[in-house]
Write an enzyme that holds these catalytic residues in place. Structure first.
Site, short mmCIF file in Angstrom:
data_model
loop_
_atom_site.label_atom_id
_atom_site.label_comp_id
_atom_site.label_asym_id
_atom_site.label_seq_id
_atom_site.Cartn_x
_atom_site.Cartn_y
_atom_site.Cartn_z
N GLN A 104 1.00 -9.62 -6.66
CA GLN A 104 1.24 -9.73 -5.21
C GLN A 104 1.12 -11.19 -4.79
O GLN A 104 1.36 -11.53 -3.64
CB GLN A 104 0.21 -8.89 -4.45
N HIS A 122 5.62 -9.94 -3.63
CA HIS A 122 5.61 -10.52 -2.28
C HIS A 122 6.27 -11.90 -2.24
O HIS A 122 5.98 -12.69 -1.35
CB HIS A 122 4.17 -10.57 -1.74
N CYS A 130 16.77 -19.40 3.37
CA CYS A 130 17.37 -19.42 4.71
C CYS A 130 17.32 -18.00 5.27
O CYS A 130 17.79 -17.06 4.63
CB CYS A 130 18.81 -19.93 4.64
N CYS A 133 21.46 -16.93 5.81
CA CYS A 133 22.43 -16.71 4.72
C CYS A 133 21.74 -16.41 3.40
O CYS A 133 22.41 -16.06 2.43
CB CYS A 133 23.36 -17.91 4.57
N CYS A 159 24.01 -23.63 7.36
CA CYS A 159 24.63 -22.53 8.11
C CYS A 159 24.02 -22.39 9.51
O CYS A 159 24.47 -21.59 10.31
CB CYS A 159 24.51 -21.21 7.35
N GLY A 196 -8.34 -7.94 -9.00
CA GLY A 196 -8.42 -8.88 -7.89
C GLY A 196 -7.59 -8.50 -6.69
O GLY A 196 -7.15 -9.36 -5.93
N PRO A 223 -15.11 -7.42 -7.95
CA PRO A 223 -16.55 -7.38 -7.63
C PRO A 223 -16.89 -6.30 -6.61
O PRO A 223 -18.02 -5.82 -6.56
CB PRO A 223 -16.84 -8.77 -7.06
N GLU A 224 -15.89 -5.91 -5.80
CA GLU A 224 -16.12 -4.89 -4.76
C GLU A 224 -15.35 -3.62 -5.11
O GLU A 224 -14.29 -3.69 -5.74
CB GLU A 224 -15.59 -5.39 -3.40
N ALA A 240 -12.65 -11.83 -12.05
CA ALA A 240 -11.53 -11.69 -12.99
C ALA A 240 -11.61 -12.74 -14.10
O ALA A 240 -11.27 -12.47 -15.26
CB ALA A 240 -10.21 -11.84 -12.24
C1 BJW Z 1 -11.97 -10.84 -6.74
C2 BJW Z 1 -12.51 -12.12 -6.93
C3 BJW Z 1 -12.61 -12.60 -8.25
C4 BJW Z 1 -12.51 -11.71 -4.82
N1 BJW Z 1 -12.17 -11.81 -9.26
N2 BJW Z 1 -11.55 -10.07 -7.75
C5 BJW Z 1 1.87 2.98 3.75
C6 BJW Z 1 0.69 3.25 4.38
C7 BJW Z 1 0.19 2.39 5.35
C8 BJW Z 1 0.89 1.24 5.71
C9 BJW Z 1 2.07 0.96 5.08
C10 BJW Z 1 2.55 1.84 4.12
N3 BJW Z 1 3.72 1.32 3.65
C11 BJW Z 1 3.98 0.16 4.30
C12 BJW Z 1 3.00 -0.08 5.18
C13 BJW Z 1 2.93 -1.27 6.09
C14 BJW Z 1 2.41 -2.52 5.43
C15 BJW Z 1 1.00 -2.23 4.90
O1 BJW Z 1 0.76 -1.97 3.76
N4 BJW Z 1 0.02 -2.35 5.78
C16 BJW Z 1 -1.38 -2.14 5.37
C17 BJW Z 1 -2.18 -3.37 5.75
C18 BJW Z 1 -1.87 -0.87 5.99
N5 BJW Z 1 3.28 -2.94 4.34
C19 BJW Z 1 4.35 -3.71 4.56
O2 BJW Z 1 4.67 -4.04 5.69
C20 BJW Z 1 5.19 -4.11 3.37
N6 BJW Z 1 6.55 -3.82 3.64
C21 BJW Z 1 7.01 -2.56 3.65
O3 BJW Z 1 6.37 -1.60 3.31
O4 BJW Z 1 8.32 -2.47 4.07
C22 BJW Z 1 8.88 -1.17 4.31
C23 BJW Z 1 10.26 -1.36 4.89
C24 BJW Z 1 11.23 -0.48 4.53
C25 BJW Z 1 12.51 -0.63 5.08
C26 BJW Z 1 12.78 -1.68 5.95
C27 BJW Z 1 11.81 -2.58 6.29
C28 BJW Z 1 10.53 -2.41 5.76
C29 BJW Z 1 5.14 -5.62 3.16
C30 BJW Z 1 3.78 -6.13 2.79
C31 BJW Z 1 3.79 -7.66 2.70
C32 BJW Z 1 2.40 -8.24 2.47
N7 BJW Z 1 2.43 -9.65 2.63
C33 BJW Z 1 1.23 -10.43 2.41
C34 BJW Z 1 1.51 -11.90 2.83
C35 BJW Z 1 2.41 -12.59 1.77
C36 BJW Z 1 2.63 -14.02 2.07
C37 BJW Z 1 1.36 -14.83 2.19
O5 BJW Z 1 0.61 -15.00 1.21
O6 BJW Z 1 1.09 -15.36 3.28
O7 BJW Z 1 0.86 -10.34 1.04
S1 BJW Z 1 -0.21 -9.81 3.28
C38 BJW Z 1 -1.36 -10.21 1.98
O8 BJW Z 1 -1.94 -8.99 1.48
C39 BJW Z 1 -0.52 -10.79 0.85
C40 BJW Z 1 -1.14 -10.15 -0.36
O9 BJW Z 1 -0.23 -10.17 -1.45
C41 BJW Z 1 -1.45 -8.76 0.14
C42 BJW Z 1 -2.51 -8.03 -0.69
O10 BJW Z 1 -3.71 -8.71 -0.66
P1 BJW Z 1 -4.63 -8.77 -1.96
O11 BJW Z 1 -3.96 -9.55 -3.01
O12 BJW Z 1 -5.08 -7.41 -2.32
O13 BJW Z 1 -5.82 -9.67 -1.42
P2 BJW Z 1 -7.16 -9.21 -0.63
O14 BJW Z 1 -7.73 -10.43 0.00
O15 BJW Z 1 -6.90 -8.06 0.25
O16 BJW Z 1 -8.12 -8.69 -1.78
C43 BJW Z 1 -8.66 -9.58 -2.73
C44 BJW Z 1 -9.58 -8.79 -3.62
O17 BJW Z 1 -10.06 -9.64 -4.64
C45 BJW Z 1 -10.82 -8.22 -2.90
O18 BJW Z 1 -10.91 -6.82 -3.17
C46 BJW Z 1 -12.01 -8.97 -3.52
O19 BJW Z 1 -13.15 -8.16 -3.68
C47 BJW Z 1 -11.44 -9.38 -4.85
N8 BJW Z 1 -11.97 -10.61 -5.44
N9 BJW Z 1 -12.85 -12.63 -5.73
C48 BJW Z 1 -11.67 -10.57 -8.99
N10 BJW Z 1 -13.11 -13.82 -8.53
ZN ZN Z 2 21.79 -20.55 5.60
#
Ligand code: BJW
Ligand code: ZN
Length: 258
Positions: A104, A122, A130, A133, A159, A196, A223-224, A240
């Site tokens: 992710q 992601h 863009c 386009c 564009c 992670g 860790p959590e 990790a």
């Molecule tokens: C350690 C550590 C160490 C700490 N070692 N571990 C179904 C149910 C409910 C909601 C939805 C659903 N389906 C879709 C949704 C809506 C939404 C969603 O999921 N919302 C939820 C919040 C409820 N999803 C979307 O909108 C997605 N799109 C979609 O479904 O489109 C459908 C569609 C269909 C047709 C037309 C149009 C649309 C898109 C999701 C995009 C997420 N984007 C982000 C930002 C990316 C860009 C950026 O970086 O700025 O992606 S949000 C952010 O969260 C980022 C991450 O990839 C993502 C996940 O986070 P991650 O990696 O899990 O990080 P953390 O911080 O949450 O966790 C870190 C973990 O590490 C923790 O647990 C720590 O304990 C641990 N940790 N140190 C190991 N050393």
């Molecule tokens: Zn363009």
């Protein structure tokens, strides 16, 4: 120091026999490279609200603010180095007849650690796209070419469309080929590692349940506890950068002939 991961005999037998492995990584895997996670204490979303920065609506309302936030994160990511977790996962393709690394993360640290193939659910912050386009170019080029933090005008494509980070924001569809591949692999794997990630964002988090339905061994490195911890056959509660090298060594040991 590398910890020893002891696989229980029954689990070790299933891991030794695994042929199709999938690993899903999240922000926690890059935490030890100095990149922030999103949720939890000190996470990015403690300081900023996701809907102010990581949605198409936020970009439409305040393109400069969103662009500056990503430009700052791009600088941090470009300066970061892969850690022991990324390096350990780069050894996995040699361990299984079929292996898929699904992330992710948008930082490309897996690729820089030597993973030959990474499914980016992601997108990536190393590229700009863009919004009209769909043209792509390196993010570094865009930052150097103008549109710097001091520049008021948002940079535009030939564009006329606005350049944006090639990442997936809330409410946007994931790249079709990436999520299809990840879902197919999860639904037919026999070993699945979630590392992670808080497993709160869908459809990425849904991969764990798909793997469970397929009867895969599930291992969680975090860790959590997460909402999916109850599905795990083995939980490795810790960093990790400690557990993934140890797990990799344990798998190498149980799969090596003799
Ligand atoms: C350690 C550590 C160490 C700490 N070692 N571990 C179904 C149910 C409910 C909601 C939805 C659903 N389906 C879709 C949704 C809506 C939404 C969603 O999921 N919302 C939820 C919040 C409820 N999803 C979307 O909108 C997605 N799109 C979609 O479904 O489109 C459908 C569609 C269909 C047709 C037309 C149009 C649309 C898109 C999701 C995009 C997420 N984007 C982000 C930002 C990316 C860009 C950026 O970086 O700025 O992606 S949000 C952010 O969260 C980022 C991450 O990839 C993502 C996940 O986070 P991650 O990696 O899990 O990080 P953390 O911080 O949450 O966790 C870190 C973990 O590490 C923790 O647990 C720590 O304990 C641990 N940790 N140190 C190991 N050393
Ligand atoms: Zn363009």
């Amino acid at each position: 120091m590398t910890e020893i991961v002891a696989l229980a005999p029954r689990l070790a037998r299933r891991v030794a026999a695994a042929r199709r492995a999938v690993v899903l990584t999240g922000a926690g895997v890059s935490e030890e490279s100095g990149l922030g996670t999103f949720r939890g204490p000190g996470g990015l979303w403690e300081e900023f609200r996701p809907e102010e920065l990581a949605t198409p609506e936020a970009f439409a309302r305040r393109p400069r603010r969103v662009r500056d936030w990503y430009a700052a994160r791009h600088r941090t990511m470009a300066a970061a180095a892969p850690n022991a977790a990324h390096r350990a996962l780069a050894r996995w393709p040699a361990l299984f007849p079929s292996f898929l690394l699904v992330t992710q993360n948008i930082d490309q640290l897996h690729q820089r650690a030597g993973s030959p193939e990474v499914v980016e659910l992601h997108g990536t912050l190393m590229a700009a796209r863009c919004g009209s386009c769909g043209a792509r170019r390196p993010m570094a080029e865009l930052i150097l070419a103008g549109g710097t933090i001091e520049d008021e005008r948002p940079p535009r494509c030939s564009c006329g469309g606005l350049w944006r980070p090639d990442v997936v924001w809330f409410g946007e569809e994931l790249p079709g080929e990436a999520i299809d591949r990840a879902q197919r692999a999860a639904a037919s794997c026999d070993l699945f590692v979630s590392a992670g990630t808080s497993a709160t964002v869908f459809p990425a988090a849904g991969l764990i349940a798909l793997a469970r339905q397929a009867g895969a061994v599930i291992i969680e490195v975090n860790p959590e506890a997460t909402a999916f911890s109850d599905l795990a056959d083995l939980r490795l509660p810790g960093a990790a950068g400690t557990h993934l090298p140890a797990l990799t060594a344990a798998i190498e040991a149980c799969r090596s002939p003799g």
